[in-house]
Design a protein around this motif. Structure first.
Motif, short mmCIF file in Angstrom:
data_model
loop_
_atom_site.label_atom_id
_atom_site.label_comp_id
_atom_site.label_asym_id
_atom_site.label_seq_id
_atom_site.Cartn_x
_atom_site.Cartn_y
_atom_site.Cartn_z
N LYS A 50 0.84 -1.20 0.00
CA LYS A 50 0.00 0.00 0.00
C LYS A 50 0.87 1.24 0.00
N ARG A 51 0.53 2.18 -0.86
CA ARG A 51 1.20 3.47 -0.81
C ARG A 51 0.17 4.51 -1.21
N GLU A 52 0.00 5.50 -0.37
CA GLU A 52 -1.11 6.42 -0.55
C GLU A 52 -1.12 7.02 -1.95
N GLY A 53 -2.28 6.88 -2.58
CA GLY A 53 -2.46 7.51 -3.88
C GLY A 53 -1.85 6.75 -5.04
N VAL A 54 -1.09 5.69 -4.77
CA VAL A 54 -0.41 5.01 -5.85
C VAL A 54 -0.75 3.52 -5.90
N LEU A 55 -0.55 2.86 -4.77
CA LEU A 55 -0.79 1.42 -4.72
C LEU A 55 -1.84 1.11 -3.65
N LYS A 56 -2.80 0.25 -4.06
CA LYS A 56 -3.86 -0.07 -3.11
C LYS A 56 -3.90 -1.57 -2.88
N ASP A 57 -3.27 -2.01 -1.84
CA ASP A 57 -3.39 -3.39 -1.41
C ASP A 57 -3.11 -4.38 -2.53
N ILE A 58 -1.87 -4.44 -2.92
CA ILE A 58 -1.51 -5.34 -4.02
C ILE A 58 -0.82 -6.58 -3.47
N SER A 59 -1.31 -7.73 -3.84
CA SER A 59 -0.68 -8.98 -3.45
C SER A 59 -0.60 -9.88 -4.67
N PHE A 60 0.53 -10.54 -4.85
CA PHE A 60 0.63 -11.55 -5.90
C PHE A 60 1.81 -12.47 -5.60
N ASP A 61 1.85 -13.58 -6.31
CA ASP A 61 2.94 -14.52 -6.13
C ASP A 61 3.76 -14.59 -7.41
N LEU A 62 4.96 -15.10 -7.25
CA LEU A 62 5.81 -15.29 -8.42
C LEU A 62 6.46 -16.66 -8.28
N TRP A 63 6.50 -17.39 -9.39
CA TRP A 63 7.03 -18.74 -9.36
C TRP A 63 8.34 -18.79 -10.13
N ASP A 64 9.10 -19.83 -9.84
CA ASP A 64 10.37 -19.95 -10.53
C ASP A 64 10.13 -20.28 -11.99
N GLY A 65 11.01 -19.82 -12.84
CA GLY A 65 10.95 -20.14 -14.25
C GLY A 65 9.80 -19.52 -15.01
N GLU A 66 9.11 -18.59 -14.43
CA GLU A 66 8.01 -17.99 -15.18
C GLU A 66 8.30 -16.53 -15.52
N ILE A 67 7.67 -16.08 -16.60
CA ILE A 67 7.75 -14.67 -16.94
C ILE A 67 6.39 -14.06 -16.64
N LEU A 68 6.41 -13.16 -15.67
CA LEU A 68 5.15 -12.53 -15.27
C LEU A 68 5.09 -11.15 -15.90
N GLY A 69 4.09 -10.93 -16.71
CA GLY A 69 3.91 -9.62 -17.31
C GLY A 69 2.99 -8.78 -16.45
N ILE A 70 3.29 -7.50 -16.38
CA ILE A 70 2.40 -6.61 -15.64
C ILE A 70 1.82 -5.62 -16.64
N ALA A 71 0.52 -5.66 -16.80
CA ALA A 71 -0.13 -4.78 -17.77
C ALA A 71 -0.89 -3.70 -17.03
N GLY A 72 -1.17 -2.65 -17.72
CA GLY A 72 -1.93 -1.57 -17.11
C GLY A 72 -1.68 -0.29 -17.86
N LEU A 73 -2.60 0.64 -17.73
CA LEU A 73 -2.44 1.92 -18.40
C LEU A 73 -1.51 2.80 -17.58
N ALA A 74 -1.25 3.96 -18.12
CA ALA A 74 -0.43 4.91 -17.37
C ALA A 74 -1.12 5.23 -16.07
N GLY A 75 -0.35 5.35 -15.03
CA GLY A 75 -0.92 5.70 -13.75
C GLY A 75 -1.55 4.52 -13.05
N ALA A 76 -1.46 3.34 -13.66
CA ALA A 76 -2.02 2.17 -13.02
C ALA A 76 -1.12 1.72 -11.86
N GLY A 77 0.12 2.16 -11.90
CA GLY A 77 1.02 1.86 -10.78
C GLY A 77 2.00 0.74 -11.06
N ARG A 78 2.27 0.45 -12.35
CA ARG A 78 3.18 -0.65 -12.66
C ARG A 78 4.60 -0.33 -12.23
N THR A 79 5.13 0.80 -12.73
CA THR A 79 6.50 1.16 -12.35
C THR A 79 6.60 1.41 -10.85
#
Lengths: 339, 534, 336, 377
Positions: free
Chosen positions: B293-322
């Motif tokens: 969580k970060r005020e105004g930017v990230l709202k309760d984000i949870s996810f997992d990452l597995w070995d050997g996988e490529i996880l893409g993060i999609a979203g429009l500008a301001g979605a909070g990817r970077t």
């Protein structure tokens, strides 16, 4: 083209130009100034310049890390004051040394905290501490006349002779060697360079840039403190205003030696050569009996010419080592990017 | 060298010639950057300027926009011979440019950024008038600005407060507001989202209808089709062809751009990734993100990452990817949230810590965030984990050299030697050095933020290959790419962000493409990432 | 959205506008100091003391305005002190040769501007870092005036008109010519910075020279002009101080460059360029002068003066930071 | 303490009497006063041709190399130097001695200690015969260097230096040509001021940089005067850094708070002149003998005398700069060329100068400045 590339290889060894200029100057003065090459005279002026050599080492770290430290001169003066004061109180010489070094470290710490944690511009912070340290020395000397300790041990710190050189000079040599090693060969030194080249990419590379800068300011303060101890021991007296203005000589020397004020470029020995250049110039002119009123003019012109030549050589070397078509104009842009 | 190398591939569309650059040559300190280049632009056309890195496109554009002067050659504007000596004289002629690198002045307001240098063109005042009137300017630029999502209030804020995206919009507005006769767009879509790209393309078309000539540099060859009318193709400082886009295909373009090397690029290499993933080993979790969580930017984000996988993060500008990745790297402080990396639970307060935990990042915006320009390749590679090159507590030159040589040969980094400064390398090679830097830390998790931004197709292919190989070797990879095509084709799994929250997840992307087709997957992601909240 | 600017600005609350002003921190600090002094020291708030403070801040004000212009353009000018000394010497000496006052002053102004031009040329055309270039010209300037005067103060040039110009004689009540000049220059410079293309380009060059160049700004010309302005203002300061002290000792300008930088930065100018205002420079000059005035009035031992000055400098910059930080935060919060 | 004033100490007088009798001008105004002759008369006289010849034979036309280093270039030191030239020219003519004169001042302010040390060291390396030093460095700092010079056979002299603050036995110089800052400057100014004010009044003090030896010495004397005149109250003091504009600002600030003071003491003349300007600026009245604000400084500069004439400066202590310059050369000549010894402390006469006596002080200073010959580059 081949000759050119050979030439470029030689002069692109960083520091060669200033070294050559230094050698030329020495030759010029030994021909034109009587008693320039007398060992006594050389020893003397180098001995006098030891405090500048010591602070320039710390300054080099700070500048390469992309900062600036204007306070070192007056911090050196204050440290000289505190250490001599303690020695005059009758404390053993090692206590005096510790007090002196800690005075410097305290100012280094203060600078570091305000600059790295409160993120205030380094120029202004160290300008402020310049005033504060100089003021503190004035306050001390106003109350106590620091006109000498009876502790011969304290005096011997700087004035013992070994292989024909004073211990001051040996200390300076050892410090230069150790800190050059740290700068060029230790992970901390590498991080100092990275931080100065670009704080943001350095941070993203996993470098704790703030801690690195913190360290650089601490080193600068601590060395200024130790330089103060040596100066106090050498002069065995301290007065207000002592060593004020050393910072400017040190900065000019460092830049003349090719330490880039934009950060990320330079080395200790080159900064020392730069400082040596300036002090030798001063000494040579003195011995030639040149009117000191034109010293500043000559020094100013030398700095200008020196820096122009250094940059010219740098660009030249860059051109001939460049394989790609794009000449990156941004390298000379001192603006730093912030997150 | 060969004048006749310039060949008209097919007949040109009608329209009066507005610009002709003829026999333009330019040497940069010993290097022939441009060699008798020809460029012929007609009003009302979208003219793509294509070529690999180092082909000389940027130099040509610099000449056209007055930033540098040619050694020889002539420029005709509306048939008149002209000299473009400075950016100002380019502006006087009606030549505007949107630069590849963001050209925003952070301390000026958005409005000031827009009218800086073109006050006269906007207000049509006398050139000697020293005055600027911000209200008048605001009146003039407001409509265009609003179209690009710059609000009235934002016009008056310092431009430095905004992100890359808005800055790009500012630049576009700046270029459009003077109604140029020739508009140069150097990689205008880099960093733009799909819908913004469309918006930009729409603008390009409407400008075209008004008779403006657009010179468009892009690495995204697929964008060229359906938009550009003509293309001039450059290779090694020469203009090798001018062609109409109609009736030419992607492979033809690549052949023209890369000559003999092209064949290798057209056939995309396939990497067998099943070995690393579906082998006998069980998959295990490498990273668990809990409640970022970060005020105004990230709202309760949870996810997992597995070995050997490529996880893409999609979203429009301001979605909070970077922003999410920066939080993961410990660059930005979080209000709450923790991570679990191989059982180590905690917060990452600093990138240093992230590297210790085995997370490494290849950042976006290579020139500003990526390279340490003064460092040699050796130093650039070792910097993130200096322990690897220590010998008795000191940095060992030999070890650094060996390390660099290893990566240079492994990734075939093109450089004369390992002591070459990184800033002298081409974008693609710089990117490879940065990837080497990350790999030197032996990370288990690699984050790629816009991995192919501003690098040519040849390098792009190599970088993609590299990412796939890393995953195949068991690393976990997170990829952010604005270009949906790139993201979808790279990722095994995609999570979609919108306004700082995860709004969707697509498992087994390659399989989905095979079953449903690429279009469906893309639509799905676009829909989820842009849907208005109910 | 047919809002005009005034409306859009006033849509934010007045409270926020005040709090977000870049100089809010220093103004608050000054207000507290002034208030405290008014209560504690009856002679502080007297008309006499106020005129004293204003008169004493003139020299630094001229230099600080010039320094602000240079800082905005992303430069730094360490030579202003010695430029001031040289031009004071020119004014004094030429007058004592019997040159008409106007001509002597023109010479001084031309030489000041010339030094500025040289600084600018060295920095832009030779690519020497501003710190080093102006440090060198600082030394050269000092050397020149020492050599010229052989260390002896320049005397005997004062005439009645110069007493007015130096502010030693007032033209009406407490109003002196330097005050009028400062006001005229401040207003003029503020207009130049705020309302002209040149002003805009100054900020652009300081904030990001490459982007400014891309936008068609002649970066070198703007930078050189900034140094020329600084030199010109240093010359005005020189003419003024020669009148104020009635003699020109060769080291008259020593340390003034530091005061000028300190004043400009306290007033919100950034050493990284692109920021700064005339009003800030004046506030900075006021802060420095007030500090000394307070020290003298409440009888702090003079040896403490440097410590107080240094602390005020750091404190003021910290206060400015705090207020600008607040401004950014409120904007962000308002946005989200 | 009165007996310390002047060169009237017996030993001193007798040892230097050879030069004295041969040339009155040599003794400068101090001797002229004592012997009742005016300098103008003494100048032309060659009282004892035989003696002059004997000395000339002894000197054999030798060259004396002298280095002269003031702490800063200023009017005061220019006057001293000019007076020295005057004496050198005279001796050159009478005794055939040749002079090499080099003046080097550290560039910077009064605290540029290292500069002075470097200059002196370079002269030691270059084997000068005599070195004349005045420095802002405190006494202890320079003694080591003087020792080195002595060991190499160079003779070091100090001038205008508050040597009286240190034990005579610690001084490593051949001689200190100066005056006693405590009694001949600080005390004189204090008592003059008290007397003029009738023993009652409020005063302001503008001091030089804290911790400087001059300041320390003068403060001792001024405090003694204050003790003797309990009616005089110091109501405010400030740092004027020995320069005019700082003195001006400091006085201006203090005058706002205490516009009713009766006098301002400027520890040196530049600051006193600054204070005088502050009085003008504040629209207050200068001392007219009964009312107004009295200003007093110390140095004895031509520019100060002018202000006294204008009534803008009440008084100043002439610290005997001209005599210092002349005596310096005399002493150097006596020790270097003739091999004589001299006392370690040579105190020159000082005097409070006000409207009643400024004219001859001014003429005397001007006489020195109009030296027939200049030395050095």
């Amino acid at each position: 083209m081949r000759n050119q590339s050979k030439l470029s290889k030689i002069i692109s060894i960083e520091g060669v130009v200033i070294l050559a200029a230094f050698v030329l100057m020495v030759i010029f003065f030994s021909l034109n100034a009587d008693s320039f090459l007398i060992p006594d005279s050389i020893r003397y002026y180098i001995n006098e310049a030891v405090p500048i050599f010591i602070i320039i080492v710390g300054l080099t770290f700070v500048i390469i890390a992309g900062g600036i430290d204007l306070s070192i001169g007056s911090v050196l003066g204050l440290s000289a004051g505190t250490s001599l004061m303690v020695s005059m109180w009758g404390w053993p010489f090692w206590v005096a040394v510790i007090v002196g070094v800690f005075t410097g470290l305290a100012f280094g710490l203060f600078n570091a905290v305000i600059i790295t944690i409160f993120k205030v511009n380094d120029f202004i912070v160290t300008l402020g501490t310049l005033y504060i340290a100089a003021g503190a020395l004035t306050v001390i000397t106003d109350k106590i006349q620091l006109i000498g300790t009876k502790d011969t041990n304290f005096q011997r710190i700087s004035d013992m002779s070994f292989l024909g050189l004073t211990s001051s000079i040996w200390f300076a040599l050892v410090i230069v060697v150790i800190f050059e090693l740290i700068l060029l060969k230790s992970p901390f030194g590498r991080r100092v360079f990275a931080t100065g080249i670009g704080e943001v990419p350095a941070l993203i590379s996993g470098i704790n840039t703030q801690r690195t800068k913190f360290g650089a300011y601490l080193i600068s303060g601590g060395l200024a403190g130790f330089g103060g101890v040596l100066l106090a021991s050498h002069l065995n007296s301290v007065q207000s205003g002592l060593a004020g203005g050393y910072e400017l000589t040190a900065i000019a020397g460092a830049v003349l030696g090719g330490v880039s004020l934009a950060g990320g470029r330079g080395s200790v020995w080159r900064a020392i050569v730069g400082a040596l250049f300036l002090t030798t110039l001063n000494q040579g002119l003195l011995l030639m009996g040149v009117n000191p009123l034109i010293f500043q003019i000559v020094t100013g012109l030398c700095i200008l010419v020196g820096v122009v030549v250094d940059r010219g050589v740098y660009k030249f070397a860059l051109t001939f080592s460049t394989q790609t078509r794009e000449v990156n104009s941004q390298i000379l842009d001192r603006k730093k990017v912030s997150l | 060298m060969q004048d006749n190398a310039f060949a008209e591939v097919s007949s040109l569309k009608a329209g009066s010639q507005i610009l002709k650059m003829s026999h333009i040559s330019k040497r940069y300190q010993g290097v022939q950057a441009l060699d008798k280049v020809e460029l012929d632009v007609r009003s009302g056309e979208i003219h793509a300027l294509l070529g690999g890195n180092g082909a000389g496109k940027s130099t040509l554009l610099k000449i056209l926009s007055g930033l540098t002067n040619p050694d020889e050659g002539t420029i005709f504007f509306h048939g008149q011979r002209v000299a473009i000596e400075s950016p100002r004289s380019a502006q006087e002629l009606g030549i505007s440019m949107i630069h590849q690198e963001l050209s925003i002045i952070p301390d000026l307001s958005v409005l000031e950024n827009i009218f800086l240098g073109q006050e006269r063109l906007i207000t049509q005042r006398k050139s000697w008038s020293p005055w600027v009137n911000r209200r008048e300017m605001a009146e003039k630029v407001r409509s265009v600005a609003t179209e690009f999502g710059i609000t009235e209030e934002e016009l008056w804020r310092p431009a430095g407060e905004f992100g890359a995206l808005k800055k790009r919009s500012i630049e576009i507005v700046k270029a459009l507001v003077v109604r140029p006769k020739i508009l140069i767009l150097d990689e205008p879509t880099s960093g733009l989202e799909e819908h913004e790209k469309e918006l930009l393309f729409g603008h390009m078309r409407s400008l075209q209808r008004l008779g403006v000539a657009l010179i468009w540099v892009t690495h995204h060859l697929d964008e060229v089709f359906g938009l550009a009318d003509t293309a001039t193709i450059m290779r090694d400082g020469k203009s090798v062809a001018q062609t109409s886009i109609e009736g030419i295909n992607l492979n033809d373009l690549i052949s023209l751009m890369f000559g003999s090397q092209a064949a290798a690029l057209i056939e995309q290499p396939k990497i067998d990734r099943t070995a690393g993933k579906a082998g006998s080993k069980e998959r295990f979790k490498t990273l668990e993100v809990v409640g970022f969580k970060r005020e105004g930017v990230l709202k309760d984000i949870s996810f997992d990452l597995w070995d050997g996988e490529i996880l893409g993060i999609a979203g429009l500008a301001g979605a909070g990817r970077t922003e999410l990745m920066r939080a993961l790297m410990g660059i930005d402080k979080l209000d709450s949230g923790s991570i679990n990396v191989f059982g180590k639970i905690g917060k990452i307060g600093h990138p240093e810590k992230a590297y210790e935990l085995g997370i490494a990042m290849v950042p976006e915006d290579r020139k500003v965030l990526g390279i340490l320009s003064e460092f040699s390749i050796e130093k650039s590679i070792s910097i993130s984990k200096l322990v690897n090159v220590l010998k008795k507590g000191f940095l060992s030159a030999k070890k650094e050299k060996d390390l660099a040589s290893e990566f240079i040969s492994k990734f075939s980094i093109k450089t004369p030697n390992s002591r070459e400064k990184i800033r002298n390398l081409s974008g693609g090679n710089q990117q490879k050095v940065i990837i080497s830097r990350c790999l030197n830390t032996n990370p288990r998790i690699l984050i790629f933020d816009e991995p192919t931004q501003g690098i040519d197709i040849a390098s792009k292919v190599e970088v993609h290959k590299l990412i796939r190989e890393l995953a195949a070797a068991g690393k976990s990879v997170i990829v952010i790419a604005s270009e949906l095509n790139e993201l979808i084709r790279l990722s095994d799994r995609i999570i979609i962000l919108r306004e700082g929250s995860i709004v969707g997840e697509l498992e087994s992307v390659p399989e989905r493409i095979q079953i449903n087709g690429y279009e469906v997957v893309e639509q799905d992601i676009l829909y989820k990432s842009s849907r208005v909240k109910v | 959205m047919k809002l005009n600017i005034a409306a859009s600005n006033s849509s934010k609350s007045l409270r926020n506008r005040i709090l977000q002003d870049p100089s809010f921190g220093i103004v608050a600090l000054l207000a507290v100091a002034i208030l405290a002094m008014t209560v504690l020291e009856p002679s502080f708030a007297t008309g006499g003391n106020v005129t004293n403070i204003i008169n004493a801040m003139m020299t630094v004000s001229f230099l600080a305005i010039g320094m602000t212009v240079v800082l905005i353009a992303g430069g730094l000018d360490l030579s202003v002190g010695s430029t001031m000394a040289v031009t004071a010497g020119v004014a004094g000496n030429f007058l004592s040769y019997g040159m008409p006052m106007g001509v002597a002053f023109l010479w001084a102004l031309a030489i000041g501007m010339g030094i500025g031009l040289i600084n600018g040329l060295i920095i832009t055309k030779l690519g020497i870092p501003d710190f080093i270039a102006t440090l060198a010209t600082l030394g050269i300037g000092q050397g020149v005036i020492l050599l010229w005067t052989q260390g002896v103060p320049i005397l005997g040039y004062m005439n009645d008109a110069y007493y007015y110009i130096g502010g030693l004689k007032k033209i009406a009540g407490p109003i002196s010519i330097p005050m009028i000049v400062v006001v005229v220059i401040s207003v003029g410079m503020a207009i130049i910075l705020k309302r002209t293309k040149f002003g805009l380009e100054l900020y652009a060059v300081g904030s990001s020279p490459i982007s400014a160049r891309n936008a068609g700004v002649n970066v070198d010309a703007i930078k050189i002009s900034a140094y020329a302005i600084s030199g010109l203002l240093a010359a005005i300061a020189g003419i003024h101080i020669a009148g104020r002290t009635t003699t020109v000792p060769p080291l008259i300008g020593k340390g003034y460059e530091i005061s000028a930088i300190a004043a400009a930065v306290i007033g919100g100018a950034s050493l990284l360029g692109g920021k700064g205002r005339v009003i800030g420079a004046l506030l900075g000059a006021l802060t420095l002068t007030l500090t000394r005035n307070i020290i003298n009035l409440i009888g702090i031992e003079s040896s403490w003066q440097a410590i107080v000055t240094g602390s005020v400098l750091i404190g003021a910059v910290l206060a400015n930071r705090a207020s600008s930080e607040f401004g950014r935060k409120t904007f962000r919060r308002g946005k989200s | 303490m009165e007996e310390k004033v002047g060169i009237g100490r017996d030993t001193d007088f007798s040892r230097r009497s050879i030069l004295r009798t041969s040339a009155l001008a040599g003794a400068g105004i101090g001797a002229a006063q004592l012997l009742g002759a005016s300098p103008a008369v003494a100048l032309g006289g060659t009282a004892n041709a035989k003696l002059d010849k004997a000395i000339k034979d002894m000197v054999k036309g030798r060259t004396i190399k002298v280095g002269f280093t003031p702490p800063v270039l200023s009017e005061n030191f220019t006057q001293i130097e000019s007076a020295a030239w005057r004496k050198m020219a005279e001796f050159e003519k009478r005794f055939g001695v040749k002079w090499v004169w080099e003046r080097q001042a550290p560039v910077g302010d009064f605290n540029a200690v290292q500069g002075t040390l470097g200059i002196v060291q370079s002269w030691i390396s270059r084997r000068f015969d005599a070195i004349a030093v005045c420095t802002g460095a405190n006494f202890a700092t320079v003694q080591d260097l003087y020792k080195t010079a002595n060991s190499k056979g160079l003779k070091v002299f100090q001038f205008n230096q508050p040597a009286e603050l240190y034990p005579e036995s610690d001084l490593e110089t051949v001689s200190n040509i100066g005056y006693d800052n405590r009694w001949q400057s600080g005390y004189l100014a204090g008592t003059y001021l008290a007397k003029a004010l009738g023993g009652k009044g409020k005063i302001l003090q503008i001091w030089g940089p804290s911790g400087s030896d001059w300041t320390r010495g003068r403060r001792i004397g001024f405090d003694k005067a204050l003790k003797e005149n309990p009616g005089i109250k110091v109501v405010g003091e400030a740092d004027g850094g020995y320069v005019r504009d700082k003195g001006f600002t400091a006085a201006q600030d203090l005058l706002t708070k205490y516009p009713d003071v009766n006098a301002i003491y400027g520890e040196n003349e530049e600051m006193a002149l600054g204070a005088s300007q502050a009085i003008d600026a504040a629209g207050l009245k200068h001392w007219n003998g009964k009312t107004g604000i009295l200003t007093i400084g110390a140095d004895g500069l031509i520019s100060g005398f002018k202000k006294i004439a204008e009534g803008k400066l009440t008084a100043t202590v002439d610290i005997g700069g001209i005599d210092q310059g002349q005596n310096l050369i005399e002493t150097i000549f006596a020790t270097v060329a003739l091999g004589q010894t001299v006392t370690q402390i040579v105190n020159n006469p000082t005097q409070v100068v006000d409207k009643s006596n400024y004219k001859w002080h001014q003429a005397y200073a001007q006489w020195a400045l109009d030296t027939p010959r200049k030395y050095g580059k």
